[in-house]
Design a protein around this motif. Structure first.
Motif, PDB file in Angstrom:
ATOM      1  N   VAL A  79      -0.328  23.743   1.505  1.00  0.00           N
ATOM      2  CA  VAL A  79      -0.866  24.384   2.709  1.00  0.00           C
ATOM      3  C   VAL A  79      -1.515  25.691   2.273  1.00  0.00           C
ATOM      4  CG1 VAL A  79      -0.278  25.534   4.881  1.00  0.00           C
ATOM      5  CG2 VAL A  79       0.813  23.365   4.280  1.00  0.00           C
ATOM      6  N   ILE A  81      -3.504  28.856   4.026  1.00  0.00           N
ATOM      7  CA  ILE A  81      -3.866  29.540   5.262  1.00  0.00           C
ATOM      8  C   ILE A  81      -4.724  30.738   4.885  1.00  0.00           C
ATOM      9  CG2 ILE A  81      -3.017  30.815   7.271  1.00  0.00           C
ATOM     10  CD1 ILE A  81      -0.381  29.168   6.926  1.00  0.00           C
ATOM     11  N   PHE A  94      -6.479  26.702   8.463  1.00  0.00           N
ATOM     12  CA  PHE A  94      -5.284  26.014   7.974  1.00  0.00           C
ATOM     13  C   PHE A  94      -5.717  24.715   7.321  1.00  0.00           C
ATOM     14  CE2 PHE A  94      -1.849  23.000   8.285  1.00  0.00           C
ATOM     15  CZ  PHE A  94      -0.677  23.725   8.160  1.00  0.00           C
ATOM     16  N   GLN A  96      -4.150  21.548   4.891  1.00  0.00           N
ATOM     17  CA  GLN A  96      -3.008  20.932   4.227  1.00  0.00           C
ATOM     18  C   GLN A  96      -3.462  19.661   3.536  1.00  0.00           C
ATOM     19  OE1 GLN A  96       0.532  20.425   6.539  1.00  0.00           O
ATOM     20  NE2 GLN A  96       1.713  19.730   4.783  1.00  0.00           N
TER      21      GLN A  96
END
Length: 125
Positions: A79, A81, A94, A96
């Motif tokens: 992940v 951010i 974001f 992932q």
């Protein structure tokens, strides 16, 4: 599979960063038990252990990188951010990677409902 979302939030990137990296703030927007230390190499747990992983990188007000665990997977789910300042506050990016295909739909709907809506509600009050 990869999931990507941009989330506008009406506060500064620094405020979003603090909400994502301080255990007391995380408890407030998740409404659940959390274990979190803002230090690379530490493990974390959100929502009473529903999401667990390892913190990889922190850059204040700009970026957080984590590995989220999905059982016994060979490749990690990463992940990333990124916090981008914009006219209305922050655009949170974001991303992932490596979400198992069999979990993708249920997992990403849970992200929308709990993770992203929790942040929107937290900053909307």
């Amino acid at each position: 599979m990869t999931y990507k979302k941009y989330l506008p939030l009406p506060v500064t990137p620094g405020e979003v960063y603090l909400a994502l990296t301080k255990d007391i703030s995380i408890r407030l927007w998740t409404g659940a038990a959390v274990e979190f230390t803002e230090q690379a190499g530490t493990e974390f747990s959100y929502w009473d252990g529903d999401i667990v992983g390892k913190n990889l990188e922190f850059e204040y007000g700009k970026k957080i990188v984590q590995e989220w665990y999905f059982g016994e997977r060979d490749a990690p789910s990463i992940v990333t951010i990124k916090l981008h300042p914009d006219k209305k506050g922050t655009s949170m990016e974001f991303v992932q990677t490596n979400i198992p295909e069999e979990d993708f739909t249920e997992f990403t709907s849970g992200l929308e409902e709990n993770y992203f809506n929790g942040l929107v509600d937290f900053f909307g009050e």
